[in-house]
Design a protein around this motif. Structure first.
Motif, PDB file in Angstrom:
ATOM      1  N   ALA A 178      12.897  -0.024   1.621  1.00  0.00           N
ATOM      2  CA  ALA A 178      12.689   1.184   2.330  1.00  0.00           C
ATOM      3  C   ALA A 178      12.593   2.047   1.213  1.00  0.00           C
ATOM      4  O   ALA A 178      11.747   3.057   0.914  1.00  0.00           O
ATOM      5  N   ALA A 179      13.519   2.010   0.146  1.00  0.00           N
ATOM      6  CA  ALA A 179      13.454   2.806  -1.071  1.00  0.00           C
ATOM      7  C   ALA A 179      12.156   2.541  -1.863  1.00  0.00           C
ATOM      8  O   ALA A 179      11.538   3.672  -2.179  1.00  0.00           O
ATOM      9  N   LEU A 180      11.899   1.493  -2.001  1.00  0.00           N
ATOM     10  CA  LEU A 180      10.625   1.222  -2.541  1.00  0.00           C
ATOM     11  C   LEU A 180       9.359   1.615  -2.100  1.00  0.00           C
ATOM     12  O   LEU A 180       8.302   2.194  -2.822  1.00  0.00           O
ATOM     13  N   THR A 181       9.215   2.037  -0.672  1.00  0.00           N
ATOM     14  CA  THR A 181       8.115   2.386  -0.047  1.00  0.00           C
ATOM     15  C   THR A 181       8.198   4.133   0.203  1.00  0.00           C
ATOM     16  O   THR A 181       7.816   4.607   1.139  1.00  0.00           O
ATOM     17  N   ASN A 182       9.434   4.550  -0.368  1.00  0.00           N
ATOM     18  CA  ASN A 182       9.392   6.058  -0.102  1.00  0.00           C
ATOM     19  C   ASN A 182       9.846   6.352   1.261  1.00  0.00           C
ATOM     20  O   ASN A 182       9.331   7.416   1.781  1.00  0.00           O
ATOM     21  N   THR A 183      10.944   5.616   1.862  1.00  0.00           N
ATOM     22  CA  THR A 183      11.461   6.027   3.274  1.00  0.00           C
ATOM     23  C   THR A 183      12.744   5.911   3.302  1.00  0.00           C
ATOM     24  O   THR A 183      13.452   4.910   2.439  1.00  0.00           O
ATOM     25  N   ALA A 184      13.386   6.728   4.215  1.00  0.00           N
ATOM     26  CA  ALA A 184      14.603   6.703   4.105  1.00  0.00           C
ATOM     27  C   ALA A 184      15.100   5.482   4.909  1.00  0.00           C
ATOM     28  O   ALA A 184      14.561   4.922   5.839  1.00  0.00           O
ATOM     29  N   PRO A 185      16.246   4.931   4.583  1.00  0.00           N
ATOM     30  CA  PRO A 185      16.466   3.376   5.089  1.00  0.00           C
ATOM     31  C   PRO A 185      16.771   3.676   6.635  1.00  0.00           C
ATOM     32  O   PRO A 185      16.631   2.668   7.408  1.00  0.00           O
ATOM     33  N   ASP A 218       7.496  12.830   3.295  1.00  0.00           N
ATOM     34  CA  ASP A 218       7.669  12.490   4.490  1.00  0.00           C
ATOM     35  C   ASP A 218       8.532  11.254   4.332  1.00  0.00           C
ATOM     36  O   ASP A 218       8.079  10.106   4.098  1.00  0.00           O
ATOM     37  N   LEU A 219       9.872  11.123   4.716  1.00  0.00           N
ATOM     38  CA  LEU A 219      10.844  10.043   4.157  1.00  0.00           C
ATOM     39  C   LEU A 219      11.226   9.374   5.566  1.00  0.00           C
ATOM     40  O   LEU A 219      11.793   8.689   5.615  1.00  0.00           O
ATOM     41  N   THR A 220      10.364   9.874   6.542  1.00  0.00           N
ATOM     42  CA  THR A 220      10.709   9.253   8.019  1.00  0.00           C
ATOM     43  C   THR A 220       9.680   8.157   8.425  1.00  0.00           C
ATOM     44  O   THR A 220       9.736   7.846   9.411  1.00  0.00           O
ATOM     45  N   ARG A 221       8.513   7.981   7.687  1.00  0.00           N
ATOM     46  CA  ARG A 221       7.562   7.071   8.174  1.00  0.00           C
ATOM     47  C   ARG A 221       7.448   5.934   7.550  1.00  0.00           C
ATOM     48  O   ARG A 221       7.423   6.021   6.267  1.00  0.00           O
ATOM     49  N   MET A 222       7.660   4.924   8.127  1.00  0.00           N
ATOM     50  CA  MET A 222       7.632   3.560   7.597  1.00  0.00           C
ATOM     51  C   MET A 222       6.305   2.944   7.330  1.00  0.00           C
ATOM     52  O   MET A 222       5.418   3.320   8.559  1.00  0.00           O
ATOM     53  N   PRO A 223       5.853   2.111   6.560  1.00  0.00           N
ATOM     54  CA  PRO A 223       4.372   1.660   6.834  1.00  0.00           C
ATOM     55  C   PRO A 223       4.059   0.730   7.889  1.00  0.00           C
ATOM     56  O   PRO A 223       4.969   0.090   8.313  1.00  0.00           O
ATOM     57  N   ALA A 224       3.176   0.801   8.533  1.00  0.00           N
ATOM     58  CA  ALA A 224       2.585   0.206   9.977  1.00  0.00           C
ATOM     59  C   ALA A 224       1.805  -1.022   9.132  1.00  0.00           C
ATOM     60  O   ALA A 224       0.809  -1.020   8.389  1.00  0.00           O
ATOM     61  N   PRO A 225       1.996  -2.322   9.868  1.00  0.00           N
ATOM     62  CA  PRO A 225       1.189  -3.505   9.229  1.00  0.00           C
ATOM     63  C   PRO A 225      -0.192  -3.066   9.767  1.00  0.00           C
ATOM     64  O   PRO A 225      -0.584  -2.425  10.788  1.00  0.00           O
ATOM     65  N   ASN A 244       5.499   5.778  -4.131  1.00  0.00           N
ATOM     66  CA  ASN A 244       6.932   5.200  -4.876  1.00  0.00           C
ATOM     67  C   ASN A 244       7.202   6.322  -5.855  1.00  0.00           C
ATOM     68  O   ASN A 244       6.291   6.381  -6.794  1.00  0.00           O
ATOM     69  N   PRO A 245       8.412   6.843  -5.936  1.00  0.00           N
ATOM     70  CA  PRO A 245       8.663   8.061  -6.797  1.00  0.00           C
ATOM     71  C   PRO A 245       8.775   7.650  -8.349  1.00  0.00           C
ATOM     72  O   PRO A 245       8.357   8.350  -9.130  1.00  0.00           O
ATOM     73  N   ASP A 246       9.135   6.395  -8.578  1.00  0.00           N
ATOM     74  CA  ASP A 246       9.301   6.115 -10.065  1.00  0.00           C
ATOM     75  C   ASP A 246       8.212   5.768 -10.556  1.00  0.00           C
ATOM     76  O   ASP A 246       7.516   6.001 -11.652  1.00  0.00           O
ATOM     77  N   LEU A 247       7.104   5.123  -9.696  1.00  0.00           N
ATOM     78  CA  LEU A 247       5.634   5.042 -10.090  1.00  0.00           C
ATOM     79  C   LEU A 247       4.835   6.279 -10.445  1.00  0.00           C
ATOM     80  O   LEU A 247       4.431   6.615 -11.587  1.00  0.00           O
ATOM     81  N   GLN A 248       4.899   7.187  -9.420  1.00  0.00           N
ATOM     82  CA  GLN A 248       4.552   8.456  -9.794  1.00  0.00           C
ATOM     83  C   GLN A 248       4.848   9.278 -11.173  1.00  0.00           C
ATOM     84  O   GLN A 248       4.426  10.116 -11.723  1.00  0.00           O
ATOM     85  N   ALA A 249       6.223   9.240 -11.411  1.00  0.00           N
ATOM     86  CA  ALA A 249       7.123   9.574 -12.393  1.00  0.00           C
ATOM     87  C   ALA A 249       6.360   9.253 -13.722  1.00  0.00           C
ATOM     88  O   ALA A 249       6.169   9.979 -14.723  1.00  0.00           O
ATOM     89  N   THR A 250       6.157   7.819 -13.755  1.00  0.00           N
ATOM     90  CA  THR A 250       5.368   7.446 -14.860  1.00  0.00           C
ATOM     91  C   THR A 250       4.105   7.809 -14.928  1.00  0.00           C
ATOM     92  O   THR A 250       3.605   7.820 -16.151  1.00  0.00           O
ATOM     93  N   ALA A 251       3.399   8.134 -13.790  1.00  0.00           N
ATOM     94  CA  ALA A 251       2.081   8.521 -14.145  1.00  0.00           C
ATOM     95  C   ALA A 251       2.060  10.083 -14.716  1.00  0.00           C
ATOM     96  O   ALA A 251       0.971  10.299 -15.593  1.00  0.00           O
ATOM     97  N   ASP A 311       0.910  -1.225   0.072  1.00  0.00           N
ATOM     98  CA  ASP A 311      -0.019   0.193  -0.029  1.00  0.00           C
ATOM     99  C   ASP A 311       0.784   1.327   0.045  1.00  0.00           C
ATOM    100  O   ASP A 311       0.564   2.268  -0.709  1.00  0.00           O
ATOM    101  N   LYS A 312       1.797   1.455   1.012  1.00  0.00           N
ATOM    102  CA  LYS A 312       2.842   2.426   0.776  1.00  0.00           C
ATOM    103  C   LYS A 312       3.626   2.578  -0.504  1.00  0.00           C
ATOM    104  O   LYS A 312       3.658   3.947  -0.865  1.00  0.00           O
TER     105      LYS A 312
END
Length: 537
Positions: free
Chosen positions: A258-265, A513-520, A80-87, A74-75
């Motif tokens: 992390a990179a795939l979900t737009n989050t800093a590692p 926001d590159l500091t928030r990881m997805p919560a299950p 994801n920036p690459d997907l948004q660039a394709t959009a 979902d995140k």
């Protein structure tokens, strides 16, 4: 009478123009129809049935019943920036189509201006005592219109090409989306595989620490030689080093997620667990013909072929006259009495251009268009073949690796029994420690191999679902009439076009926001436990 003749001539010219507009020069488009084999070589998974049978759903990853994977997907899809660039590429293709379609209509421009001039009192030919004006002013406004009647459908074919190009961009967005979903799932499964390997290593390390203790006790009692202790310690440290390497690989995989979900590692971490905790999924496929409707890459290739077909019509239209109508009207005066009919002005005309000799330029262009169409058709056929190959590969891997995992599990059971018996024999003084080391190495190798096969088998499920289109359908492509990104009289809300085909370019709040990881999600997942030396499921 002359006026009547003029009206009749004008009406005849208008009728001729209307009749000519719409002469489509493009050949009739008919996508290639392929003959399919009577059956597939899949191991009993592919079957002939209703087109909707066993088709993967759009959120296919939820079949694994893993809340953490659901949150990651979902995140990634949201930010994801690459997907948004394709959009955004799709949005730009829609705007290009709107620009080309605008040439079907008259282009109207307005103009207004004013000037004031003063001449020199000593200018040439101005005699002494002359009373001619030294000042002059001019104010004027006018409107001009140009129109190119699309007699040979050149503009219409370019417009259709642009709309088909936008549809191709939409299909490419679906390819990028499916690729992102697949990559997130594969990386997550790989990470859980590293978790399970780490659990195997930690379990073996505990066992080897016990073995070192036993050899030290036997050495202290002068029952065994010091070489046994050295072998036990070497095996223990080598296994610890392997565990460290696994942890390094896990960290790298975590960074990728992390990179795939737009989050800093640095702000991303997934808690480890001892086993996969994922459901066993076995996708199926239906009719071979429905595969052509489920794969976005096939749809993109088909839209490229449709564009090449329209390009032939554009090349054919170049052999016919290029006609343009233009007209201008307005008012000009040296004051502000601009609305007076006496101060009006106008001009109108028509122009037709037909290249008479270009040494084969148009013929070369037409021949190139036909060649480009055949090339696009070849690429389409290649894409279809690759799709069938990927499905066959996925079916083979899913079934073969499922069998291999069962075989590896049997090997693990046998190796662990051998390890236990060898240690008991050594403790009783009935064998040497070298046999113990060999048995322990065999057990560890079998257990790691088993985890790796299970990881590959679960990843092969992801690859098969991807090969089947991941729940995508050709019906999700935007229709040509929906490509236009704005309404004819819309001048507001142009920053982000209205979404079509499920492609939205509106920024998501979490983009910056590159500091928030997805919560299950809150649903629980049962985690297999480790019992003794055997991973129980």
């Amino acid at each position: 009478m002359k006026g009547v003749h003029r009206v009749l001539h004008g009406a005849a010219a208008l009728c001729l123009s209307v009749a000519l507009v719409g002469c489509d020069m493009a050949p009739r488009y008919k996508p290639a129809q392929f003959a399919f084999p009577p059956d597939w070589k899949g191991q009993g998974v592919i079957r002939y049935g209703h087109p909707d049978d066993a088709a993967p759903r759009a959120d296919w990853w939820k079949d694994f019943h893993d809340p953490q994977l659901d949150a990651l997907e979902d995140k990634a899809l949201a930010s994801n920036p690459d997907l948004q660039a394709t959009a955004e590429s799709f949005t730009q293709a829609r705007d290009v189509a709107a620009q080309i379609a605008a040439h079907l209509y008259p282009q109207i421009n307005g103009q207004a201006g004013g000037e004031k001039y003063k001449s020199s009192a000593h200018r040439l030919w101005r005699g002494a005592g002359s009373t001619g004006p030294m000042y002059m002013s001019s104010e004027q406004y006018q409107a001009a219109a140009t129109w190119e009647p699309d007699f040979w459908d050149a503009i219409r074919n370019r417009t259709r090409m642009a709309k088909q190009s936008a549809q191709q961009s939409a299909a490419e967005y679906a390819v990028a989306r499916l690729s992102l979903e697949s990559e997130v799932a594969r990386d997550y499964i790989a990470l859980r595989g590293f978790d399970e390997q780490d659990a195997v290593y930690r379990d073996s390390i505990r066992y080897y620490e016990l073995a070192v203790h036993i050899t030290q006790m036997r050495l202290a009692g002068a029952i065994s030689a010091g070489i046994d202790v050295s072998r036990a310690e070497a095996q223990l440290e080598a296994t610890r080093a392997k565990e460290t390497q696994i942890l390094a690989s896990r960290d790298v995989m975590e960074h990728a997620l992390a990179a795939l979900t737009n989050t800093a590692p640095a702000a991303f971490h997934i808690a480890p667990r001892q086993a996969f905790g994922m459901a066993d999924v076995q996708p199926a496929a239906g009719l071979p013909s429905t595969l052509l409707e489920r794969r976005p890459d096939i749809a993109a290739s088909e839209r490229a072929m449709a564009q090449a077909n329209r390009a032939i019509g554009v090349s054919r239209a170049a052999f016919y006259p290029h006609v343009t109508f233009n007209a201008a009207t307005g008012f000009m005066d040296n004051g502000f009495d601009l609305a007076s009919l006496y101060n009006s002005l106008y001009q109108f005309g028509a122009q037709a251009a037909l290249p008479l000799f270009q040494a084969g330029i148009r013929r070369a262009e037409l021949q190139r268009s036909w060649s480009q169409y055949r090339e696009a058709e070849d690429h389409y056929r290649s894409t279809v073949l690759s799709a069938f190959q990927e499905v066959e590969d996925g079916l083979t891997n899913v079934n073969r690796l499922r069998t291999a995992s069962a075989q590896e599990k049997a090997a693990v059971d046998a190796a662990l029994r051998t390890q236990t018996m060898t240690m008991e024999l050594y403790t009783g003084g009935l064998t040497n420690y070298l046999d113990v080391v060999v048995a322990q190495e065999a057990a560890l190798t079998a257990r790691i191999a088993y985890v790796q096969v299970v990881t590959q088998q679960k990843q092969s499920v992801v690859e098969l679902v991807t090969a089947l289109g991941g729940g995508w359908s050709q019906t999700q492509l935007p229709r040509e009439k929906d490509i236009r990104p704005f309404k004819p009289l819309q001048y507001e809300g142009l920053r982000h076009p209205k979404p079509v085909g499920g492609i939205d370019t509106t920024p998501h709040p979490s983009d910056v926001d590159l500091t928030r990881m997805p919560a299950p999600s809150l649903s629980s997942t049962t985690t297999p436990a480790v019992s003794g030396n055997v991973l129980t499921r």
